[in-house]
Design an enzyme around this catalytic site. Sequence first.
Site, PDB file in Angstrom:
ATOM      1  N   LYS A  21     -18.654 -17.640  41.249  1.00 32.40           N
ATOM      2  CA  LYS A  21     -18.929 -19.026  41.597  1.00 32.40           C
ATOM      3  C   LYS A  21     -17.728 -19.577  42.349  1.00 32.40           C
ATOM      4  CE  LYS A  21     -16.292 -21.265  39.892  1.00 32.40           C
ATOM      5  NZ  LYS A  21     -14.793 -21.224  40.093  1.00 32.40           N
ATOM      6  N   TYR A  25     -18.576 -26.563  37.089  1.00 32.80           N
ATOM      7  CA  TYR A  25     -18.965 -26.280  35.699  1.00 32.80           C
ATOM      8  C   TYR A  25     -19.643 -27.497  35.072  1.00 32.80           C
ATOM      9  CZ  TYR A  25     -16.341 -21.928  35.814  1.00 32.80           C
ATOM     10  OH  TYR A  25     -15.902 -20.670  36.132  1.00 32.80           O
TER      11      TYR A  25
HETATM   12  P1  NDP Z   1      -7.073 -14.705  43.848  1.00 32.05           P
HETATM   13  O1  NDP Z   1      -6.445 -15.391  44.995  1.00 32.05           O
HETATM   14  O2  NDP Z   1      -6.248 -14.462  42.637  1.00 32.05           O
HETATM   15  O3  NDP Z   1      -7.678 -13.306  44.300  1.00 32.05           O
HETATM   16  C1  NDP Z   1      -8.505 -13.172  45.406  1.00 32.05           C
HETATM   17  C2  NDP Z   1      -8.408 -11.736  45.907  1.00 32.05           C
HETATM   18  O4  NDP Z   1      -9.298 -11.591  47.000  1.00 32.05           O
HETATM   19  C3  NDP Z   1      -7.034 -11.340  46.450  1.00 32.05           C
HETATM   20  O5  NDP Z   1      -6.184 -10.893  45.436  1.00 32.05           O
HETATM   21  C4  NDP Z   1      -7.385 -10.259  47.416  1.00 32.05           C
HETATM   22  O6  NDP Z   1      -7.563  -9.045  46.692  1.00 32.05           O
HETATM   23  C5  NDP Z   1      -8.762 -10.655  47.926  1.00 32.05           C
HETATM   24  N1  NDP Z   1      -8.748 -11.260  49.264  1.00 32.05           N
HETATM   25  C6  NDP Z   1      -9.357 -10.751  50.359  1.00 32.05           C
HETATM   26  N2  NDP Z   1      -9.163 -11.521  51.422  1.00 32.05           N
HETATM   27  C7  NDP Z   1      -8.385 -12.547  51.031  1.00 32.05           C
HETATM   28  C8  NDP Z   1      -7.820 -13.663  51.715  1.00 32.05           C
HETATM   29  N3  NDP Z   1      -8.051 -13.898  53.014  1.00 32.05           N
HETATM   30  N4  NDP Z   1      -7.050 -14.519  51.006  1.00 32.05           N
HETATM   31  C9  NDP Z   1      -6.825 -14.320  49.694  1.00 32.05           C
HETATM   32  N5  NDP Z   1      -7.338 -13.268  49.006  1.00 32.05           N
HETATM   33  C10 NDP Z   1      -8.109 -12.381  49.663  1.00 32.05           C
HETATM   34  O7  NDP Z   1      -8.382 -15.553  43.468  1.00 32.05           O
HETATM   35  P2  NDP Z   1      -9.156 -15.604  42.082  1.00 32.05           P
HETATM   36  O8  NDP Z   1      -9.204 -14.276  41.474  1.00 32.05           O
HETATM   37  O9  NDP Z   1      -8.615 -16.722  41.290  1.00 32.05           O
HETATM   38  O10 NDP Z   1     -10.620 -16.056  42.583  1.00 32.05           O
HETATM   39  C11 NDP Z   1     -11.526 -15.165  43.182  1.00 32.05           C
HETATM   40  C12 NDP Z   1     -12.959 -15.692  43.003  1.00 32.05           C
HETATM   41  O11 NDP Z   1     -13.254 -15.794  41.628  1.00 32.05           O
HETATM   42  C13 NDP Z   1     -13.205 -17.081  43.577  1.00 32.05           C
HETATM   43  O12 NDP Z   1     -14.511 -17.154  44.084  1.00 32.05           O
HETATM   44  C14 NDP Z   1     -13.072 -17.996  42.382  1.00 32.05           C
HETATM   45  O13 NDP Z   1     -13.799 -19.186  42.495  1.00 32.05           O
HETATM   46  C15 NDP Z   1     -13.635 -17.117  41.282  1.00 32.05           C
HETATM   47  N6  NDP Z   1     -13.064 -17.445  39.974  1.00 32.05           N
HETATM   48  C16 NDP Z   1     -13.914 -17.624  38.929  1.00 32.05           C
HETATM   49  C17 NDP Z   1     -13.433 -17.889  37.680  1.00 32.05           C
HETATM   50  C18 NDP Z   1     -14.368 -17.946  36.546  1.00 32.05           C
HETATM   51  O14 NDP Z   1     -13.963 -18.388  35.480  1.00 32.05           O
HETATM   52  N7  NDP Z   1     -15.604 -17.502  36.693  1.00 32.05           N
HETATM   53  C19 NDP Z   1     -11.997 -18.092  37.438  1.00 32.05           C
HETATM   54  C20 NDP Z   1     -11.171 -17.821  38.582  1.00 32.05           C
HETATM   55  C21 NDP Z   1     -11.706 -17.536  39.809  1.00 32.05           C
HETATM   56  P3  NDP Z   1      -7.006  -7.633  47.248  1.00 32.05           P
HETATM   57  O15 NDP Z   1      -5.518  -7.761  47.276  1.00 32.05           O
HETATM   58  O16 NDP Z   1      -7.489  -6.656  46.253  1.00 32.05           O
HETATM   59  O17 NDP Z   1      -7.621  -7.453  48.596  1.00 32.05           O
END
Ligand code: NDP
Length: 342
Positions: free
Chosen positions: A104, A189
């Site tokens: 989400k 949420y």
């Molecule tokens: P992060 O920034 O921690 O991680 C995102 C990951 O996406 C990066 O580590 C990277 O992984 C990859 N990525 C690829 N392209 C990009 C870019 N251009 N910029 C940044 N990252 C990129 O985000 P979150 O893990 O916090 O969030 C990811 C998703 O999960 C979102 O949609 C967020 O809304 C959702 N979320 C949901 C939660 C829930 O409780 N359900 C809680 C937190 C987030 P790599 O290095 O492996 O390529």
Amino acid sequence: LPPAERVGFAVVGLGRLSLEEILPAFGECKRARPVALVSGSPEKARLVAAQHGIKPEAVYGYADFDRIAENREIQAVYIILPNGLHRDYVLRAAKARKHVLCEKPMATSTAEAREMTAACDAAGVRLMVAYRCQYEPYNREVIRLVRSGELGAVRFIEATNTQTMGTADQWRFRKALAGGGALPDIGLYCLNSARALLGEEPVEVFARITNPKDDPRYREVEESISFMLRFPSGAIANCASSYGAHESKDLRVRLEKGWIDLENAFAYEGQQMRLAHREGKTEAVESVRLSRENQFALEIDHMAACVAQGRTPHTPGSEGVQDHQVMEAIYRSAETGAPVSL
Ligand code: NDP
């Protein structure tokens, strides 16, 4: 189920949520297992693969993502990328004929969300939006209780999701990657929960946004948003979400014959439920205790069960489309200062 019979998932994007919650949660899953990783950081991915027993040849980059089509161990993908990338990767996953669990907010607009459901329908794959709270036992109990009618009609829902954020260098402050600020990230949420509790769709919304002056983080996205949703039954949901207020994630429901408070409703853990109901002239207040379970594991197992049994998920793509539609109306109201009908 023994590992070989579980649904194999490719985890796409190895950021905070993946590393801290999702991959560990797979350890508690009964029907799902991670079989592949997709990441822009090959070294990190190799390390994470080794930690989770994933074959080195099942580590992909974004450029060669489409090769997942050839890996028969992958039945589903879990998209955990910045919101602005969800659409592209859901479309590519559908093309590779893999079922999709998408974080989400589903996308950054209703139009994108519609494209995603259409692509998955056309490819004959399941699409589920990861609304984890709808799989969390306490939230489920509140929904069950409200819908049972035991406490009479709902008058008010009050839902708050606030937290404070770090520095400006995060994708969450960039509109193209995030789609918006506190609303799609955490206010969602409140919205999704109000809809789930009532089993109704809002007919009118009214919203206000407040941004701090001269904070470079809030040039493109909102910091604080308050919105009211009016439902056909007459129930009103008052929702508040902020990136600039100390953490609180609570849900309160006021009904004809009682009230329900769920503290930490939208948090990963720590839910505390209290309930009051009137019987004749006396009021009984009680604490409700349920067994603690990992909501991420429950959510992933639900998707796995749907894939294995050919069922539509409890939170399918259409749920995401509906939330995007309401969020667009919320932004419109905040922009014009007037209520918006749906
Ligand atoms: P992060 O920034 O921690 O991680 C995102 C990951 O996406 C990066 O580590 C990277 O992984 C990859 N990525 C690829 N392209 C990009 C870019 N251009 N910029 C940044 N990252 C990129 O985000 P979150 O893990 O916090 O969030 C990811 C998703 O999960 C979102 O949609 C967020 O809304 C959702 N979320 C949901 C939660 C829930 O409780 N359900 C809680 C937190 C987030 P790599 O290095 O492996 O390529």
